[in-house]
Motif scaffolding. Structure first.
Motif, PDB file in Angstrom:
ATOM      1  N   ARG A  43      13.563 123.001  51.941  1.00 25.02           N
ATOM      2  CA  ARG A  43      14.713 122.823  51.862  1.00 25.02           C
ATOM      3  C   ARG A  43      15.275 121.831  51.057  1.00 25.02           C
ATOM      4  O   ARG A  43      16.606 121.532  50.813  1.00 25.02           O
ATOM      5  N   VAL A  44      14.543 120.852  50.138  1.00 23.94           N
ATOM      6  CA  VAL A  44      14.837 120.166  49.389  1.00 23.94           C
ATOM      7  C   VAL A  44      15.935 120.774  48.345  1.00 23.94           C
ATOM      8  O   VAL A  44      16.907 120.123  48.014  1.00 23.94           O
ATOM      9  N   PRO A  45      15.525 121.841  47.805  1.00 24.02           N
ATOM     10  CA  PRO A  45      16.698 122.576  46.818  1.00 24.02           C
ATOM     11  C   PRO A  45      18.316 122.555  47.413  1.00 24.02           C
ATOM     12  O   PRO A  45      19.199 122.385  46.687  1.00 24.02           O
ATOM     13  N   ALA A  46      18.180 122.857  48.608  1.00 21.60           N
ATOM     14  CA  ALA A  46      19.349 123.073  49.262  1.00 21.60           C
ATOM     15  C   ALA A  46      20.261 121.732  49.419  1.00 21.60           C
ATOM     16  O   ALA A  46      21.378 121.678  49.550  1.00 21.60           O
ATOM     17  N   VAL A  47      19.551 120.848  49.709  1.00 23.00           N
ATOM     18  CA  VAL A  47      20.034 119.392  49.957  1.00 23.00           C
ATOM     19  C   VAL A  47      20.315 119.035  48.616  1.00 23.00           C
ATOM     20  O   VAL A  47      21.711 118.340  48.624  1.00 23.00           O
ATOM     21  N   VAL A  48      19.808 119.165  47.670  1.00 21.32           N
ATOM     22  CA  VAL A  48      20.194 118.763  46.364  1.00 21.32           C
ATOM     23  C   VAL A  48      21.501 119.475  45.791  1.00 21.32           C
ATOM     24  O   VAL A  48      22.385 118.839  45.354  1.00 21.32           O
ATOM     25  N   GLU A  49      21.430 120.905  45.947  1.00 20.83           N
ATOM     26  CA  GLU A  49      22.849 121.635  45.679  1.00 20.83           C
ATOM     27  C   GLU A  49      23.867 121.047  46.530  1.00 20.83           C
ATOM     28  O   GLU A  49      25.017 121.065  46.239  1.00 20.83           O
ATOM     29  N   ALA A  50      23.735 120.854  47.649  1.00 20.66           N
ATOM     30  CA  ALA A  50      24.775 120.343  48.772  1.00 20.66           C
ATOM     31  C   ALA A  50      25.406 119.043  48.182  1.00 20.66           C
ATOM     32  O   ALA A  50      26.442 118.938  48.224  1.00 20.66           O
ATOM     33  N   VAL A  51      24.421 118.144  47.724  1.00 18.71           N
ATOM     34  CA  VAL A  51      24.939 116.822  47.388  1.00 18.71           C
ATOM     35  C   VAL A  51      25.711 117.094  46.087  1.00 18.71           C
ATOM     36  O   VAL A  51      27.147 116.421  45.717  1.00 18.71           O
ATOM     37  N   ARG A  52      25.181 118.180  45.135  1.00 14.51           N
ATOM     38  CA  ARG A  52      25.874 118.256  43.741  1.00 14.51           C
ATOM     39  C   ARG A  52      27.250 118.588  43.978  1.00 14.51           C
ATOM     40  O   ARG A  52      28.106 118.340  43.271  1.00 14.51           O
ATOM     41  N   GLU A  53      27.416 119.603  45.135  1.00 21.40           N
ATOM     42  CA  GLU A  53      28.610 120.198  45.311  1.00 21.40           C
ATOM     43  C   GLU A  53      29.668 119.352  45.830  1.00 21.40           C
ATOM     44  O   GLU A  53      30.663 119.306  45.563  1.00 21.40           O
TER      45      GLU A  53
ATOM     46  N   GLU B   7      18.310 109.753  43.308  1.00 26.68           N
ATOM     47  CA  GLU B   7      18.748 109.706  41.648  1.00 26.68           C
ATOM     48  C   GLU B   7      20.113 110.037  41.544  1.00 26.68           C
ATOM     49  O   GLU B   7      20.744 109.612  40.570  1.00 26.68           O
ATOM     50  N   MET B   8      20.757 110.871  42.458  1.00 23.42           N
ATOM     51  CA  MET B   8      22.163 111.310  42.375  1.00 23.42           C
ATOM     52  C   MET B   8      23.038 110.064  43.126  1.00 23.42           C
ATOM     53  O   MET B   8      24.058 110.664  43.174  1.00 23.42           O
ATOM     54  N   GLY B   9      22.487 109.197  43.713  1.00 27.15           N
ATOM     55  CA  GLY B   9      23.185 108.052  44.301  1.00 27.15           C
ATOM     56  C   GLY B   9      23.239 108.018  45.747  1.00 27.15           C
ATOM     57  O   GLY B   9      24.204 107.326  46.082  1.00 27.15           O
ATOM     58  N   VAL B  10      22.555 108.808  46.315  1.00 28.80           N
ATOM     59  CA  VAL B  10      22.544 108.830  47.673  1.00 28.80           C
ATOM     60  C   VAL B  10      21.737 107.797  48.139  1.00 28.80           C
ATOM     61  O   VAL B  10      20.371 107.550  47.692  1.00 28.80           O
ATOM     62  N   PRO B  11      22.159 106.780  49.187  1.00 31.64           N
ATOM     63  CA  PRO B  11      21.088 105.618  49.697  1.00 31.64           C
ATOM     64  C   PRO B  11      19.905 106.197  50.128  1.00 31.64           C
ATOM     65  O   PRO B  11      19.920 107.210  50.792  1.00 31.64           O
ATOM     66  N   TRP B  12      18.726 105.471  50.066  1.00 38.09           N
ATOM     67  CA  TRP B  12      17.517 105.897  50.570  1.00 38.09           C
ATOM     68  C   TRP B  12      17.271 106.276  51.906  1.00 38.09           C
ATOM     69  O   TRP B  12      16.631 107.232  52.404  1.00 38.09           O
ATOM     70  N   ASP B  13      18.144 105.257  52.801  1.00 39.17           N
ATOM     71  CA  ASP B  13      17.884 105.647  54.143  1.00 39.17           C
ATOM     72  C   ASP B  13      18.698 106.970  54.510  1.00 39.17           C
ATOM     73  O   ASP B  13      18.125 107.733  55.516  1.00 39.17           O
ATOM     74  N   GLU B  14      19.594 107.435  53.774  1.00 42.10           N
ATOM     75  CA  GLU B  14      20.243 108.657  54.029  1.00 42.10           C
ATOM     76  C   GLU B  14      19.297 109.650  53.571  1.00 42.10           C
ATOM     77  O   GLU B  14      19.375 110.950  54.164  1.00 42.10           O
ATOM     78  N   VAL B  15      18.690 109.663  52.408  1.00 42.34           N
ATOM     79  CA  VAL B  15      17.933 110.751  52.030  1.00 42.34           C
ATOM     80  C   VAL B  15      16.743 110.706  52.878  1.00 42.34           C
ATOM     81  O   VAL B  15      16.512 112.204  53.347  1.00 42.34           O
TER      82      VAL B  15
END
Length: 341
Positions: A278-288, A127-135
Motif C-alpha cells: 500500500r505504500v505507493p498509494a499512500v505516496v500518491e495520496a500525499v502528493r495529490e 521526505e515529503m514533509g509528513v511528520p514521522w509519527d503520522e507516517v
C-alpha cells in the motif's frame, strides 16, 4: 478572511480520500478495517503501570461471520496455555518430551522477519514533509508495533511453565518504549501480573482477541474497556512479567473467537506485506493532497492576521492523514486467507 484557507484544507482531505479510495478499493474482495481513526486524544507516555486488574472475560459474540485464520497452525491438543511465556527453565535446560519434539519439528517454518524494509519504503513519505509519527500511523497498517521490530518463527518452541510447555505466540523484539498498536478495531482491556506482566487484550465483536504482553506502560488515558481502532497506540514495548531482565519484546497471541490460539507468524508477515503493497498509494495520496493545498499562483494569498499563528506546511497534511479511509483489499498472504473484519 480565513475562509479560503479553510476551503483549501477541506479540499486537501477530499482529494486525498478520493484518491486513496480509488487506488485501494477492490469490490470483489473483503475489506480491511479502517487503519486510521480520528486524531488520538491520548499522548505517548511511559508512566507507571496501573495497579493489577482482574483478567477480563471476553465479550459475548455478536456475529456469526467471525474472522477466518485459515493456514495458521492451531495449538496442539493438550497444550497448556498460560497466556504467557512460561517461567525460567531449570538448570540444564528444558526437557522436551519426544512427542512434543515431533510436533515442534512438524511446523513448516519461515525465515526471520523485520519491519526494516517497510520503514525504508515509508521514508519517502517522511521526505515529503509528513511528520514521522503520522507516517507510522498510516504506513504500518495493522502491524502491532510502530517502529523497527524483528521476529522469528518461534511458534510452539519449548517453554517452561513449570514443566515443559509450548510457546503459543510470537515474540516481536523492539526497543524498550516502542509504541504498541491495536491490530484491529475492538475493545481494549488490560491486566497486570502473572507471566505476561502488564498486558492488553483487544477483543473483536466475535470474541477473537489479540493478546499483547510484557508491556512497559499503557498509553496515557487508557481506560479498561475502551474502544480502539486499528493503529491506535495502547501501550509500549517492555520486559514486564516473566520477561523481566531479558530483551524487551512484545509477546503476541491470537485467539480466534476466544478459542485456542493460532500461529501469529504468518499473520504478522501478512500485515507487513499488506502495508508494503500500500505504500505507493499512500505516496500518491500525499502528493495529490500537497498539490491540492498548493496556492493558486493567480490568486493572491489572503492577508494574515497580525499575531496569528501560521501553521507549518506539514501540519496541513495532518487532517488528511488522520482521515484516511484505508479499507484496502487484503493482500494474498499465504497464511491470511481472509480479512479480520
Amino acid at each position: 478572511m480565513r475562509a479560503a484557507p479553510r476551503r483549501r484544507a477541506r479540499r486537501v482531505v477530499a482529494v486525498a480520500a478520493a484518491g486513496l479510495a480509488t487506488c485501494l478499493a477492490s469490490p470483489a474482495a473483503a475489506q480491511l478495517p479502517p487503519l486510521l481513526g480520528p486524531a488520538p486524544t491520548t499522548t505517548t507516555s511511559t508512566t507507571a503501570p496501573p495497579p493489577p486488574t482482574p483478567e477480563p472475560a471476553p465479550p459475548a459474540a455478536s456475529r456469526t461471520d467471525g474472522p477466518s485464520l485459515e493456514g495458521a497452525t492451531p495449538a496442539p491438543s493438550g497444550a497448556v496455555d498460560a497466556h504467557g511465556d512460561g517461567v525460567p527453565a531449570p538448570t540444564g535446560g528444558i526437557r522436551v518430551p519426544p512427542e512434543a519434539q515431533r510436533i515442534i519439528d512438524s511446523v513448516p517454518r519461515t525465515g526471520p522477519s523485520s519491519t526494516r524494509p517497510l520503514l525504508d519504503a515509508l521514508a519517502q513519505v517522511a521526505e515529503m514533509g509528513v511528520p514521522w509519527d503520522e507516517v507510522l500511523r498510516v504506513g504500518m497498517g495493522r502491524f502491532p508495533i510502530a517502529g523497527e521490530a524483528r521476529y522469528s518463527h518461534d511458534w510452539l518452541f519449548p517453554r517452561y511453565g513449570p514443566g515443559f510447555r509450548f510457546h503459543l505466540g510470537t515474540d516481536v523484539f523492539a526497543d524498550h518504549g516502542t509504541p504498541v498498536r491495536s491490530p484491529v478495531d475492538g475493545i481494549a482491556r488490560s491486566a497486570n501480573g502473572g507471566l505476561g506482566g502488564l498486558t492488553v487484550k483487544v477483543f473483536m465483536e466475535d470474541g477473537t482477541y489479540f493478546y499483547l504482553a510484557h508491556l512497559s506502560a499503557l498509553v496515557e488515558g487508557f481506560t479498561d474497556g475502551m474502544p480502539v481502532q486499528t493503529g491506535d497506540i495502547v501501550g509500549y514495548v517492555g520486559d514486564s512479567g516473566n520477561a523481566r531482565g531479558g530483551a524487551p519484546h512484545l509477546h503476541i497471541g491470537i485467539y480466534p473467537q476466544g478459542g485456542p490460539p493460532v500461529d501469529p507468524k504468518p499473520i504478522l508477515d501478512g500485515f507487513l506485506e499488506e502495508a508494503m503493497a500500500r505504500v505507493p498509494a499512500v505516496v500518491e495520496a500525499v502528493r495529490e493532497a500537497q498539490a491540492a493545498a498548493a496556492p493558486d499562483p493567480a490568486t493572491p494569498p489572503p492577508p494574515a492576521d497580525e499575531g496569528a499563528h501560521q501553521p507549518e506546511r506539514p501540519t496541513l497534511l495532518r487532517p488528511m492523514l488522520h482521515r484516511f479511509a484505508l479499507r484496502a483489499a487484503a493482500q494474498a498472504a499465504e497464511a491470511l486467507s481472509a480479512v479480520l473484519v
